[in-house]
Design an enzyme around this catalytic site. Sequence first.
Site, PDB file in Angstrom:
ATOM      1  N   GLY A   1       0.782  -1.038  -0.002  1.00 24.68           N
ATOM      2  CA  GLY A   1      -0.006  -0.001  -0.106  1.00 24.68           C
ATOM      3  C   GLY A   1       0.907   1.257   0.178  1.00 24.68           C
ATOM      4  O   GLY A   1       2.112   1.175   0.441  1.00 24.68           O
TER       5      GLY A   1
ATOM      6  N   GLN B   1       2.752  10.268   1.120  1.00 23.29           N
ATOM      7  CA  GLN B   1       4.153   9.250   1.065  1.00 23.29           C
ATOM      8  C   GLN B   1       5.015   9.676   0.061  1.00 23.29           C
ATOM      9  O   GLN B   1       6.304   9.335   0.046  1.00 23.29           O
ATOM     10  CB  GLN B   1       3.928   7.798   1.035  1.00 23.29           C
TER      11      GLN B   1
ATOM     12  N   CYS C   1       5.335   0.051   7.893  1.00 21.12           N
ATOM     13  CA  CYS C   1       4.987   1.250   6.757  1.00 21.12           C
ATOM     14  C   CYS C   1       6.464   1.509   6.046  1.00 21.12           C
ATOM     15  O   CYS C   1       7.434   1.550   6.599  1.00 21.12           O
ATOM     16  CB  CYS C   1       4.642   2.253   7.594  1.00 21.12           C
ATOM     17  N   LEU C   2       6.213   1.652   4.681  1.00 26.14           N
ATOM     18  CA  LEU C   2       7.485   1.981   3.759  1.00 26.14           C
ATOM     19  C   LEU C   2       8.096   3.403   4.288  1.00 26.14           C
ATOM     20  O   LEU C   2       9.232   3.448   3.856  1.00 26.14           O
ATOM     21  CB  LEU C   2       6.755   2.117   2.318  1.00 26.14           C
TER      22      LEU C   2
ATOM     23  N   HIS D   1      -4.985   1.513   7.452  1.00 23.71           N
ATOM     24  CA  HIS D   1      -3.339   2.291   7.369  1.00 23.71           C
ATOM     25  C   HIS D   1      -3.348   3.377   6.382  1.00 23.71           C
ATOM     26  O   HIS D   1      -2.861   4.339   6.643  1.00 23.71           O
ATOM     27  CB  HIS D   1      -2.443   0.992   7.119  1.00 23.71           C
ATOM     28  N   GLU D   2      -3.912   2.993   4.930  1.00 19.26           N
ATOM     29  CA  GLU D   2      -3.455   4.253   4.087  1.00 19.26           C
ATOM     30  C   GLU D   2      -4.681   5.351   4.276  1.00 19.26           C
ATOM     31  O   GLU D   2      -4.320   6.484   4.131  1.00 19.26           O
ATOM     32  CB  GLU D   2      -4.081   3.595   2.579  1.00 19.26           C
TER      33      GLU D   2
ATOM     34  N   HIS E   1      -3.115   7.421   6.659  1.00 15.96           N
ATOM     35  CA  HIS E   1      -1.979   8.455   5.982  1.00 15.96           C
ATOM     36  C   HIS E   1      -2.605   9.484   5.363  1.00 15.96           C
ATOM     37  O   HIS E   1      -1.679  10.557   5.619  1.00 15.96           O
ATOM     38  CB  HIS E   1      -1.292   7.791   4.884  1.00 15.96           C
TER      39      HIS E   1
HETATM   40 ZN   LIG Z   1       2.471   3.447   5.544  1.00 13.91          ZN
END
Ligand SMILES: [Zn+2]
Length: 175
Positions: free
Chosen positions: A49, A54, A99-100, A141-142, A145
Site C-alpha cells: 500500500g 508518502q 510502513c514504507l 492504514h492508508e 496516512h
Molecule cells: Zn504506511
Amino acid sequence: MKTMAIRDIKKYPDPVLREKTARVERIDAALERLIDDMVETMHDAPGVGLAANQVGVPLQVAVIDLSSRDDEEQRHPLLVIINPEVLQMGGSVTEEEGCLSIPDYAEKVTRAARVKVRAQDRTGKVFELEADGLMAKALQHEIDHLNGVLFVDRLSALKRGLFKRRHRKVLSEKA
Ligand SMILES: [Zn+2]
C-alpha cells in the site's frame, strides 16, 4: 507510450506525512501520472500500500495491491482509492504492521477487523467496498496516512515511547 517513474518515498519524520491531504476535485493527466507512479513505486519498494503524501503529494489518493497473495481469501486486484471515507467499522484485531515510510520497524497495532469504505476509482466512479482481513488493515492504514496519521500513533503509550527513543537513536547515529 506510457512512461512511469519511481518516486522517492518520504520517511518519518518528514512533515508531509503529517499533512491532512486535500480532496481530489479533478481527474486529469497529472493525477493519472501520479497514480501510475505510485503503483510502480509501491511495487518497487516492495509494499502492499502507498498513500500520495508518502511520495510528497498531499492529495487524497492511495493504492493497495493484494493481487499476489497466496491465500485466495486475502487476494484482491490492484485497488486505487480517491477521496476515501470510512462508512462503518466493526470488531477489533491486533496484528503486526509496518510502513514504507518507517523502514525496519514493525509493531502490533489494534484496528477494526472489518470496514466499509466509500471512494472513487481512477475514473472518478464512486464505489463501496466491505473488507476484512488484510484489506481491512490496509484500508485503515492508508486512510490514516491521508489524514496525517501514522501507525506508530496507534501504539500504546509505552510502545510509542520506545519507538521514539529508538528513532532518535537511529537519527543521531546517522548524523
Ligand atoms: Zn504506511
